[in-house]
Write a protein that holds these residues in place. Sequence first.
Motif, short mmCIF file in Angstrom:
data_model
loop_
_atom_site.label_atom_id
_atom_site.label_comp_id
_atom_site.label_asym_id
_atom_site.label_seq_id
_atom_site.Cartn_x
_atom_site.Cartn_y
_atom_site.Cartn_z
N ASP A 6 -2.33 -2.29 -4.21
CA ASP A 6 -2.01 -3.11 -5.37
C ASP A 6 -0.64 -3.77 -5.22
N ARG A 9 -0.67 -7.04 -3.25
CA ARG A 9 -1.04 -8.19 -4.09
C ARG A 9 0.15 -8.63 -4.95
N GLN A 13 1.95 -12.31 -4.75
CA GLN A 13 1.99 -13.19 -5.91
C GLN A 13 3.41 -13.45 -6.38
N GLN A 19 -3.65 -15.79 -0.27
CA GLN A 19 -4.00 -15.00 0.91
C GLN A 19 -4.02 -15.86 2.16
N SER A 34 -7.34 -9.44 2.84
CA SER A 34 -8.25 -9.19 1.72
C SER A 34 -8.67 -7.72 1.68
N GLU A 37 -5.73 -5.57 0.44
CA GLU A 37 -5.50 -5.70 -1.00
C GLU A 37 -6.58 -4.99 -1.81
#
Length: 357
Positions: A6, A9, A13, A19, A34, A37
């Motif tokens: 987490d 991510r 961000q 990504q 991916s 995450e």
Amino acid sequence: MRFNSDLLRVARQVRGLSQTKLSVDSGLTQGAISKMENGLSEPSEEVVQKLADTLQFPPSYFYQSFQPFGLPVSVHPMFRKKASVPVKELEQLEAGLNLRLSHYQTLLRSVEIDRDLELPRLDLDDYDNDPVAIASLVRRTWQIPRGPIKNLVQYVERAGCIVVHCDFEGVGVSGVTITLKGLPPFIFINRNNPADRQRFTLAHELGHLVMHRLPTPDMEREADRFAGALLLPPDQVAPYFMDGVTLPKLAALKPVWRVSMAALLIAANNLGYLTANQNQWLWRQFSAKGYRTNEPPELNFEVEQPSVIRDIVQLHLGEYGYTEQELAFVLHAELSDLRRLHGLESEPPKVGLRIVK
């Protein structure tokens, strides 16, 4: 400790990367990112170092136990007047608040804040669904003197809340309130707004804390009514409108009550001192003079500054003897992020935190 997918991510961000862009910058495949995450792949130390270098976080950041939160329902488009905020901006807002909260969670372990006001938790059903009555009760509970509230931030912080100024520019969000188990309530305010807007936003967010346990379709309107009544108690502001409502009068009252001219106009109308035609004419004057977006700058007043987080950081750097580098290490942060998020680029103020040792 295990890699916290987490937080990957969140870090991505925070930096505003997709990504795809992270894949290009780090040399890792988008598929690998991916899977990481989504918790389907445990990265090697070499991969974690690549991510850390690209995202400008220390590798230790990705191994914290902190669990990120989602934005409260009041920030989601379906509950807001402005429903056109792009998803990417909301994701970056959420990630930035998570980064701050991970720092605050660590910092608060070292201190105990002395609260000298109670934060009321009141049910609207018990007060005839009247936010104005609840605002009046909060003023009485906190023993706020009649007249304008000189410094709302101080009252809110004395009640155990933590107020934080953040940069929400471009997101269209004025304030966000986050409540997490084991932590005091956090109220994040957009520092780019003028002082009158910041005060109203803080009062609005306080209204959510006091009145709303669960989201309702009317919660934003109720919080607005609470904020208006807290800052402009109807019985106390009414005498100012008895001999008429004009733009010059609204301008004169703004620095006194420390609210916007628009808030004063709404209060005057709600109190019945304007006919429908007078109200419409005054709003047309607002539009003609550009006051709907920017009220006269000569009427601006000083922004109320939060102190709790500032004082905790300075306590660590002062009495506790941390260097900035050591504090950044403890927070799993880059030095630049530490300074940016906690206002360390400027001269530190005198610590005034009420701490129980």
